[in-house]
Design a protein around this motif. Structure first.
Motif, PDB file in Angstrom:
ATOM      1  N   TYR A   4       0.861  -1.172   0.000  1.00 30.40           N
ATOM      2  CA  TYR A   4       0.000   0.000   0.000  1.00 30.40           C
ATOM      3  C   TYR A   4       0.896   1.220   0.000  1.00 30.40           C
ATOM      4  O   TYR A   4       1.955   1.228   0.639  1.00 30.40           O
ATOM      5  CB  TYR A   4      -0.919   0.025   1.227  1.00 30.40           C
ATOM      6  CG  TYR A   4      -2.266   0.616   0.903  1.00 30.40           C
ATOM      7  CD1 TYR A   4      -3.306  -0.201   0.474  1.00 30.40           C
ATOM      8  CD2 TYR A   4      -2.493   1.982   0.986  1.00 30.40           C
ATOM      9  CE1 TYR A   4      -4.546   0.334   0.149  1.00 30.40           C
ATOM     10  CE2 TYR A   4      -3.726   2.517   0.661  1.00 30.40           C
ATOM     11  CZ  TYR A   4      -4.743   1.693   0.249  1.00 30.40           C
ATOM     12  OH  TYR A   4      -5.970   2.213  -0.092  1.00 30.40           O
ATOM     13  N   ILE A 158      -6.358   1.289   5.590  1.00 31.18           N
ATOM     14  CA  ILE A 158      -5.345   0.544   4.829  1.00 31.18           C
ATOM     15  C   ILE A 158      -5.416  -0.949   5.162  1.00 31.18           C
ATOM     16  O   ILE A 158      -5.407  -1.796   4.257  1.00 31.18           O
ATOM     17  CB  ILE A 158      -3.939   1.112   5.105  1.00 31.18           C
ATOM     18  CG1 ILE A 158      -3.798   2.510   4.471  1.00 31.18           C
ATOM     19  CG2 ILE A 158      -2.845   0.159   4.577  1.00 31.18           C
ATOM     20  CD1 ILE A 158      -2.537   3.247   4.865  1.00 31.18           C
ATOM     21  N   GLU A 161      -8.319  -2.509   3.524  1.00 30.21           N
ATOM     22  CA  GLU A 161      -8.080  -2.575   2.064  1.00 30.21           C
ATOM     23  C   GLU A 161      -7.212  -3.793   1.681  1.00 30.21           C
ATOM     24  O   GLU A 161      -7.433  -4.412   0.663  1.00 30.21           O
ATOM     25  CB  GLU A 161      -7.393  -1.306   1.571  1.00 30.21           C
ATOM     26  CG  GLU A 161      -8.298  -0.114   1.465  1.00 30.21           C
ATOM     27  CD  GLU A 161      -8.888   0.041   0.079  1.00 30.21           C
ATOM     28  OE1 GLU A 161      -8.142   0.316  -0.876  1.00 30.21           O
ATOM     29  OE2 GLU A 161     -10.103  -0.132  -0.035  1.00 30.21           O
ATOM     30  N   VAL A 162      -6.196  -4.081   2.510  1.00 32.09           N
ATOM     31  CA  VAL A 162      -5.280  -5.177   2.178  1.00 32.09           C
ATOM     32  C   VAL A 162      -5.683  -6.513   2.793  1.00 32.09           C
ATOM     33  O   VAL A 162      -5.017  -7.516   2.612  1.00 32.09           O
ATOM     34  CB  VAL A 162      -3.808  -4.834   2.547  1.00 32.09           C
ATOM     35  CG1 VAL A 162      -3.321  -3.615   1.793  1.00 32.09           C
ATOM     36  CG2 VAL A 162      -3.630  -4.685   4.046  1.00 32.09           C
TER      37      VAL A 162
END
Length: 164
Positions: A4, A158, A161-162
């Motif tokens: 990211y 984040i 998201e991952v």
């Protein structure tokens, strides 16, 4: 490997955001490595050091090792800068790699933005920017906007998201 990015213009707060994200995410028990892109020749070695002398003599790679860390320096000697994907293969496995810079690469990113830079947002024209972290509230964005100092919320975003 999960990656990211943090991107933005010069003096937008990228490095401070990276530092605070690394501290927050490692504090949650995840392992993190970072990649920092520089647009200029960066010198991490210093004249007079043995390792500097090895490089000056023509060594392609110099590995410096001590009881607390090791570092590998690779001289390009006129070759092209390797692509980010190649550089990522050089890292040991971790839960997350945070990348500072590389605004044109395809990995997802948070844009750091500070109004005082006077620069426009990257997000409207860059589909890899998934959120903006700003000291102002920019209008008309199709991505989430976080307060630049709300590290907990940015880290939550984040990690979600991952998939961590």
């Amino acid at each position: 490997m999960r990656v990211y990015g943090v991107t933005g213009w010069k003096n937008s707060g990228k490095t401070t955001l990276m530092e605070r994200l690394v501290e927050e995410i490692t504090g949650r028990g995840f392992s993190v490595s970072t990649v920092k892109h520089a647009h200029h020749a960066t010198e991490i070695d210093h004249e007079g050091r043995d390792s500097f002398r090895h490089r000056q003599a023509g060594a392609r790679e110099v590995l410096v090792a001590s009881p607390v860390r090791w570092a590998l320096m690779h001289e390009l000697r006129g070759a092209n800068e390797p692509p980010l994907a190649e550089l990522l293969t050089k890292l040991s496995p971790v839960d997350l790699v945070l990348i500072e810079g590389y605004k044109r690469e395809s990995h997802p990113k948070v844009e750091a933005h500070r109004a005082e830079t006077g620069r426009p947002l990257l997000a409207p024209d860059n589909p890899t920017v998934r959120a903006v972290a700003s000291d102002t509230v920019p209008a008309g964005l199709d991505v989430p906007v976080f307060d630049l100092n709300d590290i907990t919320a940015i880290a939550d975003f984040i990690l979600k998201e991952v998939g961590l």
